[in-house]
Design an enzyme around this catalytic site. Structure first.
Site, PDB file in Angstrom:
ATOM      1  N   HIS A 131       0.856  -1.176   0.000  1.00  0.00           N
ATOM      2  CA  HIS A 131       0.000   0.000   0.000  1.00  0.00           C
ATOM      3  C   HIS A 131       0.902   1.240   0.000  1.00  0.00           C
ATOM      4  CE1 HIS A 131      -2.866   2.965   1.624  1.00  0.00           C
ATOM      5  NE2 HIS A 131      -3.838   2.129   1.303  1.00  0.00           N
ATOM      6  N   ASP A 208       2.127  -4.358   8.026  1.00  0.00           N
ATOM      7  CA  ASP A 208       0.917  -3.561   7.814  1.00  0.00           C
ATOM      8  C   ASP A 208      -0.276  -4.506   7.943  1.00  0.00           C
ATOM      9  OD1 ASP A 208      -1.314  -2.323   6.731  1.00  0.00           O
ATOM     10  OD2 ASP A 208      -0.316  -1.625   4.912  1.00  0.00           O
ATOM     11  N   GLN A 211      -5.552  -4.889   6.769  1.00  0.00           N
ATOM     12  CA  GLN A 211      -6.551  -5.815   6.238  1.00  0.00           C
ATOM     13  C   GLN A 211      -6.582  -7.136   6.996  1.00  0.00           C
ATOM     14  OE1 GLN A 211      -8.681  -4.853   4.002  1.00  0.00           O
ATOM     15  NE2 GLN A 211      -7.673  -2.933   3.458  1.00  0.00           N
ATOM     16  N   LYS A 234     -11.423  -0.045   9.891  1.00  0.00           N
ATOM     17  CA  LYS A 234     -11.520  -1.272   9.092  1.00  0.00           C
ATOM     18  C   LYS A 234     -11.934  -2.478   9.938  1.00  0.00           C
ATOM     19  CE  LYS A 234      -7.921   0.283   5.848  1.00  0.00           C
ATOM     20  NZ  LYS A 234      -8.722   0.547   4.656  1.00  0.00           N
ATOM     21  N   CYS A 374      -4.678   2.540  -3.851  1.00  0.00           N
ATOM     22  CA  CYS A 374      -3.415   2.964  -3.237  1.00  0.00           C
ATOM     23  C   CYS A 374      -2.301   1.948  -3.480  1.00  0.00           C
ATOM     24  CB  CYS A 374      -3.589   3.223  -1.742  1.00  0.00           C
ATOM     25  SG  CYS A 374      -4.629   4.640  -1.361  1.00  0.00           S
TER      26      CYS A 374
END
Length: 416
Positions: A131, A208, A211, A234, A374
């Site tokens: 991302h 990261d 998600q 999220k 992104c």
């Protein structure tokens, strides 16, 4: 951590917790929300936190000895402990910093650690599916410090080339930054294996988890991540709040990212001494209600059971993948359904730009994402300017995916 597994999700009952799902738009059509990788919807249990806070104990934290400040401080501090537990960080609040989102978490580490530790000859290893929050941040820090950025290849199946990873990560590598679950390909990356490789070369690893944390059980200590970031919006939580896990010994050795109130212990006209963790990295009045609400979101997801969340989302993604695969004029990106694919599907319909497709979806009250998500360099590698993306969460159903397929057919007929 919320790993308990019970019966299959009672989706209809869960949907009752999300008032926005009852909205009707475009000639009284009920909205079909399939843009969860961008932002999930928020249940009443989380929304209610704001009313409770502002009506009951609204006060600044760590700044007063009066009753309201004490209540707010306790709730805000306990929220740190709750989120640490949610992702398997046994160090509690000392290893859980609240930020605005995953992007700010990435910038915190890049500025507080990267600017001080990186120099010419050093390397930061990313992946081609990163991302922009990771890719752009480390790219720009490398320009300032003279370090080099290298990228682990994504193979034709949408997975990382792990042989290439082992070639890239070497003695000059200081940081490996990798997305846990790709927001474009849906690929679930072997982050624990990458952590092992990084640590063999005395490198740090930043994961990261934007998600991943909302959709599956996460244990940062099992992964052996040095840093791990996620966003509240999220994971059925509010916007404007996120979390950064960091190993205590690393966070203690880093300089602060922002300066001001609350992040200090002692100040003179000549210098300052920093506060204890995590407040050292939370300058100024923080997002108090948002932090408490994010902890409530963790409670909500744990009540459902994170293994149940994962199973439901991946079943929906597999169903969508199979339905989309029925058509020769649709190209799907990322791995086939299985243990290496999460709960989203990015695709393109021949001769229809993704933005046009999303617009036609909207006419049928179907909300999807269209664009590069992104991940512009990844889309360049795929040879497309943009893609459409349907992403799923605990309140979605197979019937909604069927509505998506029907809306795609409407687009197909319109552009025939």
């Amino acid at each position: 951590m919320g790993t308990q597994k019970t019966a299959p999700l009672d989706v209809e009952r869960i949907r009752e917790d999300f008032p926005i799902l009852q909205r009707r738009v475009n000639d009284d059509q009920q909205i079909v929300y399939l843009d969860n990788a961008a932002t999930t919807q928020t249940p009443n249990q989380v929304i209610d936190v704001f009313g409770e806070y502002y009506r009951g104990y609204n006060a600044n934290v760590h700044r007063g000895i009066h009753h309201l400040s004490q209540e707010a401080s306790i709730a805000y501090e306990e929220a740190h402990d709750r989120l640490a537990d949610f992702i398997g960080a046994s160090g509690g609040r000392e290893e859980m910093i609240f930020t605005k989102n995953t992007t700010e978490s990435m910038n915190l580490v890049a500025y507080a650690w990267g600017l001080n530790e990186l120099g010419p000859g050093d390397e930061v290893v990313l992946t081609e599916m990163e991302h922009h929050a990771s890719l752009v941040t480390w790219q720009q820090i490398a320009k300032r410090t003279g370090a080099d950025v290298r990228y682990i290849r994504v193979d034709e199946t949408g997975r990382l080339d792990m042989n290439h990873a082992r070639e890239l990560i070497g003695e000059d590598t200081q940081m490996v930054s990798v997305v846990h679950v790709s927001n474009t390909l849906g690929t679930i990356n072997p982050v624990a294996e990458l952590a092992d490789i990084a640590h063999e070369h005395d490198s740090f690893i930043f994961v990261d988890g934007a998600q991943a944390v909302p959709t599956r059980p996460v244990d940062v200590e099992s992964i052996d991540a040095d840093f791990y970031a996620f966003s509240g919006h999220k994971m059925a939580g509010p916007t404007g709040i996120g979390g950064l896990y960091g190993k205590k010994e690393i966070l203690e050795g880093m300089e602060p990212f922002l300066y001001g109130g609350d992040m200090i212990k002692k100040v003179t006209f000549e210098d300052a001494k920093w506060n204890d963790l995590p407040w050292k990295y939370e300058a100024g009045t923080p997002l108090i209600a948002e932090g408490i609400a994010m902890a409530q979101a963790a409670d909500y997801l744990d009540e459902i059971g994170m293994e149940n969340v994962q199973e439901h989302e991946e079943q929906l993604a597999e169903y969508a993948y199979n339905r989309l695969s029925e058509f020769d004029d649709i190209e799907i990106y990322g791995p086939e359904p299985g243990p290496e694919r999460g709960g989203l599907v990015a695709f393109n319909l021949d001769s229809v730009h993704a933005h046009d497709l999303a617009s036609i979806m909207n006419d049928s009250a179907v909300a999807i994402r269209a664009g590069d998500h992104c991940t512009q360099p990844l889309h360049d590698k795929l040879g497309v300017a943009a893609s459409a993306r349907a992403s799923f969460y605990i309140y979605n159903t197979r019937a909604e995916i069927d509505i998506l397929i029907d809306a795609i057919d409407d687009a197909r007929q319109l552009f025939a």
